[in-house]
Design a protein around this motif. Sequence first.
Motif, PDB file in Angstrom:
ATOM      1  N   VAL A 285       1.021  -1.105   0.234  1.00 14.85           N
ATOM      2  CA  VAL A 285       0.070  -0.010  -0.174  1.00 14.85           C
ATOM      3  C   VAL A 285       0.789   1.179   0.095  1.00 14.85           C
ATOM      4  CG1 VAL A 285      -1.793   1.189   1.228  1.00 14.85           C
ATOM      5  CG2 VAL A 285      -1.792  -1.190   1.280  1.00 14.85           C
ATOM      6  N   GLY A 286       0.540   2.192  -0.750  1.00 17.31           N
ATOM      7  CA  GLY A 286       1.547   3.348  -1.034  1.00 17.31           C
ATOM      8  C   GLY A 286       1.470   4.105   0.429  1.00 17.31           C
ATOM      9  N   HIS A 287       2.692   4.588   0.773  1.00 13.23           N
ATOM     10  CA  HIS A 287       2.538   5.470   1.899  1.00 13.23           C
ATOM     11  C   HIS A 287       3.389   6.917   1.632  1.00 13.23           C
ATOM     12  CE1 HIS A 287       4.470   1.547   2.889  1.00 13.23           C
ATOM     13  NE2 HIS A 287       5.675   2.586   2.533  1.00 13.23           N
ATOM     14  N   TYR A 288       3.161   7.642   2.671  1.00 12.58           N
ATOM     15  CA  TYR A 288       3.913   8.758   2.130  1.00 12.58           C
ATOM     16  C   TYR A 288       5.252   8.856   2.605  1.00 12.58           C
ATOM     17  CZ  TYR A 288      -0.180  11.840   0.915  1.00 12.58           C
ATOM     18  OH  TYR A 288      -1.252  12.119   0.183  1.00 12.58           O
ATOM     19  N   GLN A 289       5.662   8.132   3.748  1.00 13.56           N
ATOM     20  CA  GLN A 289       6.924   8.020   4.230  1.00 13.56           C
ATOM     21  C   GLN A 289       7.124   6.714   5.051  1.00 13.56           C
ATOM     22  OE1 GLN A 289       7.689  11.590   6.800  1.00 13.56           O
ATOM     23  NE2 GLN A 289       7.993  12.755   5.277  1.00 13.56           N
ATOM     24  N   ALA A 290       8.395   6.387   5.298  1.00 14.06           N
ATOM     25  CA  ALA A 290       8.732   5.106   5.649  1.00 14.06           C
ATOM     26  C   ALA A 290       8.640   5.102   7.099  1.00 14.06           C
ATOM     27  CB  ALA A 290      10.198   4.710   5.237  1.00 14.06           C
ATOM     28  N   SER A 291       8.716   3.878   7.404  1.00 19.55           N
ATOM     29  CA  SER A 291       8.409   3.482   9.012  1.00 19.55           C
ATOM     30  C   SER A 291       9.931   2.837   9.565  1.00 19.55           C
ATOM     31  CB  SER A 291       7.588   2.519   9.312  1.00 19.55           C
ATOM     32  OG  SER A 291       6.190   2.927   8.951  1.00 19.55           O
ATOM     33  N   TYR A 292      10.084   3.169  10.754  1.00 16.02           N
ATOM     34  CA  TYR A 292      11.491   2.427  11.187  1.00 16.02           C
ATOM     35  C   TYR A 292      10.894   0.893  11.659  1.00 16.02           C
ATOM     36  CZ  TYR A 292      15.114   1.841  15.036  1.00 16.02           C
ATOM     37  OH  TYR A 292      16.308   1.237  15.650  1.00 16.02           O
ATOM     38  N   GLY A 595      16.525  27.969  -1.709  1.00 20.31           N
ATOM     39  CA  GLY A 595      16.828  27.550  -0.442  1.00 20.31           C
ATOM     40  C   GLY A 595      16.187  26.068  -0.133  1.00 20.31           C
ATOM     41  N   TRP A 596      15.777  25.893   0.919  1.00 21.96           N
ATOM     42  CA  TRP A 596      15.174  24.476   1.250  1.00 21.96           C
ATOM     43  C   TRP A 596      13.952  24.759   2.210  1.00 21.96           C
ATOM     44  CZ3 TRP A 596      15.650  21.765   6.098  1.00 21.96           C
ATOM     45  CH2 TRP A 596      16.504  22.502   7.100  1.00 21.96           C
ATOM     46  N   VAL A 597      13.119  23.563   2.281  1.00 23.65           N
ATOM     47  CA  VAL A 597      12.027  23.574   3.042  1.00 23.65           C
ATOM     48  C   VAL A 597      11.777  22.049   3.588  1.00 23.65           C
ATOM     49  CG1 VAL A 597      10.383  23.359   1.190  1.00 23.65           C
ATOM     50  CG2 VAL A 597       9.578  24.389   3.288  1.00 23.65           C
ATOM     51  N   LEU A 598      11.292  21.938   4.863  1.00 20.58           N
ATOM     52  CA  LEU A 598      10.907  20.844   5.485  1.00 20.58           C
ATOM     53  C   LEU A 598       9.711  20.886   6.047  1.00 20.58           C
ATOM     54  CD1 LEU A 598      11.345  18.114   6.604  1.00 20.58           C
ATOM     55  CD2 LEU A 598      12.602  19.075   8.481  1.00 20.58           C
ATOM     56  N   HIS A 599       8.554  19.849   5.700  1.00 23.57           N
ATOM     57  CA  HIS A 599       7.273  20.186   6.257  1.00 23.57           C
ATOM     58  C   HIS A 599       7.190  19.275   7.638  1.00 23.57           C
ATOM     59  CE1 HIS A 599       6.757  21.237   2.320  1.00 23.57           C
ATOM     60  NE2 HIS A 599       5.782  22.160   2.682  1.00 23.57           N
ATOM     61  N   HIS A 600       6.013  18.695   7.949  1.00 22.07           N
ATOM     62  CA  HIS A 600       6.028  18.177   9.318  1.00 22.07           C
ATOM     63  C   HIS A 600       6.500  16.986   9.812  1.00 22.07           C
ATOM     64  CE1 HIS A 600       2.628  16.029   8.952  1.00 22.07           C
ATOM     65  NE2 HIS A 600       2.277  15.609  10.244  1.00 22.07           N
ATOM     66  N   ASN A 601       7.214  16.285   8.904  1.00 18.13           N
ATOM     67  CA  ASN A 601       7.538  15.050   9.091  1.00 18.13           C
ATOM     68  C   ASN A 601       8.852  14.726   8.114  1.00 18.13           C
ATOM     69  OD1 ASN A 601       6.488  12.790  10.746  1.00 18.13           O
ATOM     70  ND2 ASN A 601       4.865  13.997  10.687  1.00 18.13           N
ATOM     71  N   THR A 602       9.441  13.920   8.663  1.00 17.85           N
ATOM     72  CA  THR A 602      10.689  13.265   7.779  1.00 17.85           C
ATOM     73  C   THR A 602      10.958  11.860   8.111  1.00 17.85           C
ATOM     74  OG1 THR A 602      12.798  13.719   6.494  1.00 17.85           O
ATOM     75  CG2 THR A 602      12.755  14.246   9.055  1.00 17.85           C
ATOM     76  N   ASP A 603      11.912  11.228   7.345  1.00 16.34           N
ATOM     77  CA  ASP A 603      11.972   9.855   7.450  1.00 16.34           C
ATOM     78  C   ASP A 603      13.504   9.409   7.277  1.00 16.34           C
ATOM     79  OD1 ASP A 603      11.924   9.907   4.726  1.00 16.34           O
ATOM     80  OD2 ASP A 603      10.493   8.367   4.574  1.00 16.34           O
ATOM     81  N   GLN A 604      13.694   8.095   7.293  1.00 15.46           N
ATOM     82  CA  GLN A 604      15.444   7.827   6.887  1.00 15.46           C
ATOM     83  C   GLN A 604      15.596   8.250   5.469  1.00 15.46           C
ATOM     84  OE1 GLN A 604      17.625   6.799   8.696  1.00 15.46           O
ATOM     85  NE2 GLN A 604      18.815   4.912   7.917  1.00 15.46           N
ATOM     86  N   TRP A 605      14.588   8.334   4.711  1.00 16.60           N
ATOM     87  CA  TRP A 605      15.099   8.780   3.316  1.00 16.60           C
ATOM     88  C   TRP A 605      14.778  10.277   3.125  1.00 16.60           C
ATOM     89  CZ3 TRP A 605      17.306   4.478   2.854  1.00 16.60           C
ATOM     90  CH2 TRP A 605      16.822   3.624   3.366  1.00 16.60           C
ATOM     91  N   ARG A 606      14.618  10.942   4.050  1.00 15.90           N
ATOM     92  CA  ARG A 606      14.751  12.606   3.985  1.00 15.90           C
ATOM     93  C   ARG A 606      13.646  12.949   3.143  1.00 15.90           C
ATOM     94  NH1 ARG A 606      17.019  10.405   8.116  1.00 15.90           N
ATOM     95  NH2 ARG A 606      19.319  10.844   8.348  1.00 15.90           N
ATOM     96  N   GLY A 607      12.537  12.406   3.273  1.00 18.15           N
ATOM     97  CA  GLY A 607      11.318  13.013   2.715  1.00 18.15           C
ATOM     98  C   GLY A 607      11.117  14.279   3.308  1.00 18.15           C
ATOM     99  N   THR A 608      10.753  15.524   2.468  1.00 13.30           N
ATOM    100  CA  THR A 608      10.635  16.725   2.968  1.00 13.30           C
ATOM    101  C   THR A 608       8.951  17.042   2.456  1.00 13.30           C
ATOM    102  OG1 THR A 608      11.969  17.573   1.018  1.00 13.30           O
ATOM    103  CG2 THR A 608      13.011  17.303   3.267  1.00 13.30           C
ATOM    104  N   ALA A 609       8.474  16.715   1.293  1.00  7.71           N
ATOM    105  CA  ALA A 609       7.218  17.198   1.028  1.00  7.71           C
ATOM    106  C   ALA A 609       6.210  17.068   1.984  1.00  7.71           C
ATOM    107  CB  ALA A 609       6.883  16.502  -0.399  1.00  7.71           C
ATOM    108  N   PRO A 610       5.214  17.487   1.720  1.00 10.77           N
ATOM    109  CA  PRO A 610       3.764  17.539   2.650  1.00 10.77           C
ATOM    110  C   PRO A 610       3.263  16.037   2.834  1.00 10.77           C
ATOM    111  CG  PRO A 610       3.493  19.452   1.306  1.00 10.77           C
ATOM    112  CD  PRO A 610       4.754  18.757   0.649  1.00 10.77           C
ATOM    113  N   ILE A 611       2.761  15.476   3.726  1.00 10.21           N
ATOM    114  CA  ILE A 611       2.295  14.409   3.888  1.00 10.21           C
ATOM    115  C   ILE A 611       0.972  14.345   4.712  1.00 10.21           C
ATOM    116  CG2 ILE A 611       4.509  13.224   4.052  1.00 10.21           C
ATOM    117  CD1 ILE A 611       3.902  12.424   6.937  1.00 10.21           C
ATOM    118  N   ASN A 612       0.371  13.315   4.707  1.00 11.93           N
ATOM    119  CA  ASN A 612      -0.910  12.828   5.359  1.00 11.93           C
ATOM    120  C   ASN A 612      -2.025  13.474   4.772  1.00 11.93           C
ATOM    121  OD1 ASN A 612       0.744  11.410   6.713  1.00 11.93           O
ATOM    122  ND2 ASN A 612       0.171  12.508   8.836  1.00 11.93           N
TER     123      ASN A 612
END
Length: 938
Positions: A285-292, A595-612
């Motif tokens: 199932v596709g998900h926005y970010q990875a899990s530890y 420049g750079w921007v980070l939204h409210h979550n990131t993961d091991q693969w450094r996702g920075t886009a908006p999620i959820n």
Amino acid sequence: MKRTGLTLGICSIALSFLLNPVFGQDLALWYTKPSQKWTDALPIGNGRIGGMVYGGITHDQVQFNEETLWTDGPRNYNKKGAYVHLSEIRSLLAQGRQSDAEKLAAQYAMGQLSDSGNKQEWQDKIKAGFGLKGQPWTFGFDDSSWKEMDAPNHDGWEELGFEGLDGALWFRKSFELPANWSGKDLTLDLGKIRDQDFTYVNGALVGSTPDNTSGRKYIIPASALRKGKNIIAIQVLNFSDKGGLVGYKDTRHPMQVFPVGAEAEGLSINGKWKYFIQDNNPPPVGHYQASYQPFGDVFLDFPASHAKATNYKRELDLRTAVSKTSYTLNGIRYTREYLVSQPDQVMAIHLKAGKPGALSFSAVLNSNHKNSQVTALDAKSLLLAVKVKDGQMRGNAILRVENKGGKLSVGGGKLHVSGATEVTLYLSAATNYKNFRDVSADENALSRKYLTLLGKKSFEQVRDAHIREYQGYFNTFSVAFGGPDRSTVPTDKRIEEFAHTADPSLAALYIQYGRYLLISSSRPGTGPANLQGIWNDLLTPPWGSKYTTNINLEMNYWPAELLNLSATTGPLFKMIDELRVAGAETAKEYYNAPGWVLHHNTDQWRGTAPINNSNHGIWVSGGAWLCQHLWEHYLFTQDKTFLRERAYPVMKDAARFFNAFLVKDPKTGWLISTPSNSPEQGGLVAGPTMDHQIIRSLFANVVAAAGILGEDAAFADTLSEKYKQIAPNQIGKYGQLQEWLEDKDDTTNKHRHVSHLWGVYPGHEISWSNTPDLMKAARQSLIYRGDEATGWSLGWKINLWARFLDGDHSYNMVKMLIKPAVGGSGSYVNLFDAHPPFQIDGNFGGAAGIAEMLLQSQTDGINILPALPAALAEGSVRGICARGGFELSFSWKDGKLQRLEVLSKAGAECSLTYAGRTHSFKTVKGAKYVFNGNLQKQ
Ligand code: FUC
């Protein structure tokens, strides 16, 4: 364990304390019972490998992790060209059309999901009977070979040990139809099912619901019922995460059947259900970010006779970072020591019998990963190979035995030791992770390498090297509060009693435990501490056990500088460097900005886009907040090389983003942040107060840094100009600090996030000395919000009340944090913070908050004992740090400062304030300055 010197007067305690790092400290967690569950177990770790030690007697368990084992792998997180919708989203918000803006943003401005498989194809296959023998929905089906499972399970069948099980399962249960129900239609009330069900009664389909959020109440027509025995059969399709019959959260409400309209007559169908796994291979199932991910377990089994053990104790010694289990059997003392070594990169478990030849046990490796195998590697080692279900990650762990005396054999997937006296088990673990964009490492070679490097070292050598290395961090700071010696009371009992028994030492222990957890989860050279540090036993952990950046990741590092663990920020700073790279793409694609921007979550693969979802996932200030940590590191260490080479380029790039992103509010003319969010409430908005505080702080820090480094004068001027135009903090009609641009705060809102108070803590643009009116309004907002909160929120409020200089309020909230977590926030048996569930941020926020009562240096120099609560009237602290490059040690008695020592590490000018008195003086790098309780130089 024992505290020494209790008979000495507090002055001599303070003096000795300043000389002796461990004097008077209470530095162990200990228990008289083995762990029943994961949150009873004691955490050990070297930043990379984490272990949870259960301390069982006949059956022991060390559940372990390796911090780079995550789901997924490097991939693209960004939607190309999402920025084309930005101006429309902004304009909808400006027109007050929030829900239209959210809809548009949800459609076009969220991140890219990971790949998902063909759900329809799998469902068709399942429907066609793949994996089935017979027709389990029918009345006459023979389910005698099926096993039984208890239901309902609020947290899914995972809580029964079916960790990682997704797919199609069948459940069957019979019920006897009461005679007086015959001819009546019945309601079948099942509560929630995860994720989809097909529910049959005696072969007839009575209902099907395709989601995991609706409660199921199906009608069973009288015509489908039989006299006497009836069969309910449910096919559950679970695509990912928790699965099964989850029923009702309120456990008084059973799953039941009853005649329509007569719920009071309900017949419970809770209890044993027969089950059958039709297929456990649903498509991803596709998900926005990875899990530890968890990695595995070491299980140790001892002869059944050990059940008669006496004098049992398990403990975690924070002085050495060694956990120990010990007990007596037939007059023989058995001990087990557990540690994770950074110098040797292995976990070591050392077992010892007090009598030669009395130690026998077997050891196995285990893993919840579906795709895992354990094999015998050689005559004394087992190998565990795991492949994470979703994604590209693999892991290898090797368990090797070294025995003194006795016999060793390998058989049946187990290591058997008999008649030994001392045995050491070494566990090495590695994955194919190389960096956030490369997973080509050789986990096989790496896991072997660590053991080869270990060579023939004795356990004592490994332990000594471990302790030496660990103490290099831990011994830089010590703290002791007065009060009774409670170190002879087991820790779980102390947690139970803390709220109503004077036990200041437990507050000191809580600070040191926070430091211990930070050292153990964020050692230089490793990755940063995630939502659970590095400790996680679940394949689908809460919030992915990743990095939430609208409070949680930052809170993890609140104690770092203050509590003399500057080096533990290295992993965070490395991650920020990577986020700068990933976040530059997101800035471009979503905002067409530099420049750079980070939204409210990131993961091991450094996702920075908006999620959820757009109502909380579009929040632009994660990167800017992280930049505050870079600046604070400079303030605390005065390390200009760090500022020039590491911090400034990243901070400047973040500021470049906001320089382009801020827009003029058509109504007020102020520069505002839009679209964004006040975490995690109120939906998508224009101009949340928190953003403006964070952005102002970023701009101010970049301007200051540019000045110090003599760089970018023109850019600094631009930022200074814009700084003045950013929407200011505003006081609303209820005397509150406004959370939003408009005066629309609800004074009954008890939301856990207190985002608009960022400017008080961890920021400091709002303070008693500079902006007393705003400070009052911020305090009023916090009063409206109330004290009750989740774990991390308590942690935040403890810091805030310390900044409001109300130590008693702050300490009362420490009591809320250190109370048994029974269904709510507090502390688990192992003193882990309960959100609930376990989240480590509260441990760190709490530790920082107690320290914030003792010293603050965010404005106007160094404030000694600024918010000392009555409950901590006596104490001493050594090695607490202040901005400007100072390390302080001081003691107090009856709430009054006795003696103070300041070490100047950078030669900056020092300004001390205590009880309304201020003393400023020049310092020489490396020199110490000693004062009495009136700030008179000694
Ligand atoms: C934020 C918080 C939640 C939780 C999660 C990990 O979303 O609002 O309470 O802590 O992060």
